[in-house]
Design a protein around this motif. Sequence first.
Motif, short mmCIF file in Angstrom:
data_model
loop_
_atom_site.label_atom_id
_atom_site.label_comp_id
_atom_site.label_asym_id
_atom_site.label_seq_id
_atom_site.Cartn_x
_atom_site.Cartn_y
_atom_site.Cartn_z
N ASN A 197 0.84 -1.19 0.00
CA ASN A 197 0.00 0.00 0.00
C ASN A 197 0.88 1.25 0.00
N TYR A 198 0.45 2.23 -0.74
CA TYR A 198 1.15 3.52 -0.82
C TYR A 198 0.27 4.56 -0.13
N ILE A 199 0.83 5.27 0.88
CA ILE A 199 0.07 6.26 1.64
C ILE A 199 0.76 7.61 1.52
N TYR A 200 -0.03 8.60 1.19
CA TYR A 200 0.48 9.97 1.05
C TYR A 200 -0.54 10.93 1.67
N VAL A 201 -0.08 11.79 2.58
CA VAL A 201 -0.94 12.79 3.21
C VAL A 201 -0.23 14.13 3.15
N TYR A 202 -0.83 15.08 2.47
CA TYR A 202 -0.29 16.44 2.40
C TYR A 202 -1.38 17.36 1.86
N GLN A 203 -1.13 18.65 1.93
CA GLN A 203 -2.13 19.62 1.47
C GLN A 203 -2.37 19.50 -0.03
N TYR A 204 -1.31 19.20 -0.79
CA TYR A 204 -1.43 19.03 -2.23
C TYR A 204 -0.67 17.79 -2.65
N PHE A 205 -1.15 17.16 -3.73
CA PHE A 205 -0.41 16.07 -4.36
C PHE A 205 0.08 16.59 -5.70
N ARG A 206 1.40 16.64 -5.84
CA ARG A 206 1.98 17.18 -7.06
C ARG A 206 3.18 16.33 -7.43
N ALA A 207 3.03 15.48 -8.46
CA ALA A 207 4.10 14.60 -8.91
C ALA A 207 4.42 14.90 -10.37
N ASP A 208 5.68 14.79 -10.73
CA ASP A 208 6.04 15.00 -12.13
C ASP A 208 5.62 13.80 -12.96
N SER A 209 5.79 13.91 -14.28
CA SER A 209 5.28 12.88 -15.18
C SER A 209 5.93 11.53 -14.94
N VAL A 210 7.24 11.51 -14.64
CA VAL A 210 7.94 10.23 -14.44
C VAL A 210 7.41 9.52 -13.21
#
Length: 418
Positions: free
Chosen positions: A81-94
Amino acid sequence: MKKHRLYLLILFSTVLGFVLVEIYKPKPIDWTQTYSSKDKIPYGCELLYQLLPTVFRNQRISDSKVPIYHKSADWKNRKSNYIYVYQYFRADSVNLIKLLAYVGAGNNAFIAAEDFYGLNDTLHFETTYLQKFTKDSLSIDFENPTLKPNKPYLYHHQSIGSYFSLDLPKDSSKKVIVKTNAEILGKNYDGKPNFIKIGFGKGAFYLSTVPKAFSNFYLVKDNNADYAFKALSYLPENQVFWDEYVSIVSFGKMDRSILKAKYAKGEDDNIDTSPFKFIVSQPALKWAYFITLASLCIYLIFEGKRKQRIIPIIETPQNTSLAFVETIGALYYNQKDHQAISAKKTAYLLAYIRNKFHLKTTVIDQEFRDDLSRKTNLTIAEINELFDYVASIQASEKVTEKDLIKLNKYIEDFYTKT
């Protein structure tokens, strides 16, 4: 003296009181939204991270702060499982492509953020904000009746204002509506979805628009910890990858090259622990640090030049001997005292003989003349002629200019020959 001591005591007491007030005054609360697993501040996620072993029993919890494409090597071993908590989710294309491939392979991603840059285009959804609030504290809830609590989960309205828009026009000219393949898992008080599940390949995305619901501040209020526990319980009981890299890189908390270097060295457990990070995180230390730097710069500007006393200009010494001789000569010439000049020239002659030939000049007798003749290689006639004339000058009551010139000629001839 006593008066000065009183003033010093007052000054010392004032400074000591100021220092004690600064030390013991309550520290201001840091409301920065870090959502870090290491932060105990209101909007940190230390409590949530500690909750993960309770939800995912006997599973490994990984907190490596590295790009998503670096995690892909670990993802191949087993389901996770992948967990991410933050105000924004911003990932580059790769990284976004790697994340989609990760979920498509049968894994699950839980992302809590108010906006999802890039991911919303792929999964066909948008996020927007509620415009009107009728109450200060508003509630959110699950759609599953078995998960609904007896008492609603209450939050400040600004903390739950974001929600999902699931029906989007694919082409604005044709007004074609795209239905998102989303299962609504939770809604806010206005009936807007704020927690959804979107299947992707063999896996699924679990998306929430209320990241603050998973922060320290709300986990300790009322029964809100139950909301975070139930939301995470949708994920299967597999290994967990807690991700903070995207938030760190996107908002300038750490340079990407540093993270890559530390990952290559295996230093991915606790990246941001440098003393400088702690200094800049404390307002007082931060200002003291910058004031010190500014003071050093000012010191270098104004005091950096080498200081020394002004070197006086020393003029080349002048040879005044000739001027002195001319002055003395003019003095004697004006006075016409030939007797004194002849006496001085005779005295200088005798001093010359004593120093050069080491003869006594107290008595000028024949023995003295013979000795001087032998030492100077002059004939006895030349010696007698010189000293006979000196004796005549000394015996004379008046010395004329012609006598003085003749005496000077005898003496200069003696100097030349010896």
